[in-house]
Design a protein around this motif. Structure first.
Motif, PDB file in Angstrom:
ATOM      1  N   VAL A   1       0.862  -1.184   0.000  1.00 40.23           N
ATOM      2  CA  VAL A   1       0.000   0.000   0.000  1.00 40.23           C
ATOM      3  C   VAL A   1       0.901   1.238   0.000  1.00 40.23           C
ATOM      4  O   VAL A   1       1.737   1.411   0.889  1.00 40.23           O
ATOM      5  N   ILE A   2       0.732   2.076  -1.011  1.00 33.42           N
ATOM      6  CA  ILE A   2       1.515   3.308  -1.100  1.00 33.42           C
ATOM      7  C   ILE A   2       0.802   4.451  -0.392  1.00 33.42           C
ATOM      8  O   ILE A   2       1.428   5.270   0.256  1.00 33.42           O
ATOM      9  N   GLN A   3      -0.517   4.490  -0.522  1.00 32.68           N
ATOM     10  CA  GLN A   3      -1.264   5.557   0.133  1.00 32.68           C
ATOM     11  C   GLN A   3      -2.698   5.134   0.386  1.00 32.68           C
ATOM     12  O   GLN A   3      -3.226   4.277  -0.310  1.00 32.68           O
ATOM     13  N   VAL A   4      -3.296   5.738   1.396  1.00 31.28           N
ATOM     14  CA  VAL A   4      -4.724   5.641   1.660  1.00 31.28           C
ATOM     15  C   VAL A   4      -5.217   7.073   1.650  1.00 31.28           C
ATOM     16  O   VAL A   4      -4.699   7.921   2.369  1.00 31.28           O
ATOM     17  N   LYS A   5      -6.227   7.346   0.818  1.00 29.82           N
ATOM     18  CA  LYS A   5      -6.620   8.727   0.564  1.00 29.82           C
ATOM     19  C   LYS A   5      -8.127   8.881   0.716  1.00 29.82           C
ATOM     20  O   LYS A   5      -8.883   7.994   0.308  1.00 29.82           O
TER      21      LYS A   5
END
Length: 116
Positions: A48-52
């Motif tokens: 996971v690179i980002q949660v937005k």
């Protein structure tokens, strides 16, 4: 107006119970693909690179290596085709969005595992 949007989201959008994950975690996402009349389940495993976002508009980006090429995919959390999310490893990173991970290769691209 905002209360009306919140009301519609609460009443009509089905919420799925996925485990909590954050940037640096290695997860497997199972999602349904429709090909003509057939449907099949495919999985996508990566970091996971980002949660937005929040609520109904929440999305998360997963990066995996396919051979020597990095492939990223963005999944909306309320996508109807999402079946389940499994957490394989919890990663320990110091940022909420690890875009620098794109430029790393080899041993530098490893993420330390978080002990629980």
């Amino acid at each position: 107006m905002e209360s009306l949007i919140k009301f519609v989201q609460d009443e009509f959008v089905t919420k799925k119970d996925f485990p909590e994950f954050s940037a640096g975690d290695t997860i497997t996402v199972y999602y349904e693909i429709k090909e003509g009349a057939k449907t099949r389940t495919q999985f996508y495993r990566g970091v996971v690179i980002q949660v937005k976002g929040t609520g109904i508009s929440k999305t998360f980006t997963i990066r995996k290596m396919s051979g020597t090429v990095g492939v990223e995919r963005i999944f909306p959390i309320n996508m109807p085709a999402l079946q389940k999310v499994e957490i394989n490893k919890r990663g320990k990173v110091r940022r909420a969005r690890i875009y620098y991970f794109r430029g790393l290769t080899g041993k530098k691209a490893r993420i330390k595992e978080q002990r629980r």
